[in-house]
Write a protein that holds these residues in place. Structure first.
Motif, PDB file in Angstrom:
ATOM      1  N   GLY A 198     -19.915 -32.677  26.752  1.00 49.70           N
ATOM      2  CA  GLY A 198     -20.837 -32.748  27.582  1.00 49.70           C
ATOM      3  C   GLY A 198     -20.145 -33.803  28.760  1.00 49.70           C
ATOM      4  O   GLY A 198     -20.375 -33.069  29.792  1.00 49.70           O
ATOM      5  N   ILE A 199     -19.097 -35.045  28.974  1.00 44.34           N
ATOM      6  CA  ILE A 199     -18.556 -34.975  29.966  1.00 44.34           C
ATOM      7  C   ILE A 199     -17.885 -33.882  30.200  1.00 44.34           C
ATOM      8  O   ILE A 199     -16.691 -34.306  31.534  1.00 44.34           O
ATOM      9  N   PHE A 254     -20.239 -31.629  32.548  1.00 44.53           N
ATOM     10  CA  PHE A 254     -19.725 -32.825  33.833  1.00 44.53           C
ATOM     11  C   PHE A 254     -19.045 -33.253  34.746  1.00 44.53           C
ATOM     12  O   PHE A 254     -18.728 -32.752  36.134  1.00 44.53           O
ATOM     13  N   GLN A 257     -18.877 -29.218  36.316  1.00 43.64           N
ATOM     14  CA  GLN A 257     -19.483 -28.825  37.439  1.00 43.64           C
ATOM     15  C   GLN A 257     -19.524 -30.455  38.883  1.00 43.64           C
ATOM     16  O   GLN A 257     -19.489 -29.656  39.923  1.00 43.64           O
ATOM     17  N   VAL A 258     -18.681 -31.470  38.603  1.00 45.20           N
ATOM     18  CA  VAL A 258     -18.974 -31.657  39.923  1.00 45.20           C
ATOM     19  C   VAL A 258     -17.187 -31.394  41.129  1.00 45.20           C
ATOM     20  O   VAL A 258     -17.711 -30.838  41.485  1.00 45.20           O
ATOM     21  N   SER A 296     -19.188 -27.995  41.827  1.00 44.04           N
ATOM     22  CA  SER A 296     -19.700 -28.591  43.466  1.00 44.04           C
ATOM     23  C   SER A 296     -19.509 -28.182  44.775  1.00 44.04           C
ATOM     24  O   SER A 296     -19.952 -28.469  45.731  1.00 44.04           O
TER      25      SER A 296
END
Length: 66
Positions: free
Chosen positions: A10-11, A14, A17-18, A21
């Protein structure tokens, strides 16, 4: 042990994704769903890519943040 693995995945997701993005928004005017929402709202396809001046400015911001 299994729960720890899920947290690590999960980390990692994340963090990916950052960075994705930041890369995406440096080159495009909107995110994909935001573009779709705006196009449906205005009943007209919105511009997808940033123009060259916006790309240069966004790249400077991106480089300052990273």
């Amino acid at each position: 042990m299994l729960v720890v693995t899920y947290y690590i995945i999960g980390i990692a997701f994340f963090i990916a994704q950052v960075y994705f993005s930041k890369w995406w928004m440096a080159r495009h005017a909107y995110g994909p769903l935001e573009w779709l929402w705006r196009s449906l709202t205005y009943l007209k396809a919105q511009r997808w890519k940033r123009d060259q001046n916006e790309i240069v400015a966004a790249t400077r911001v991106y480089e300052a943040v990273t």
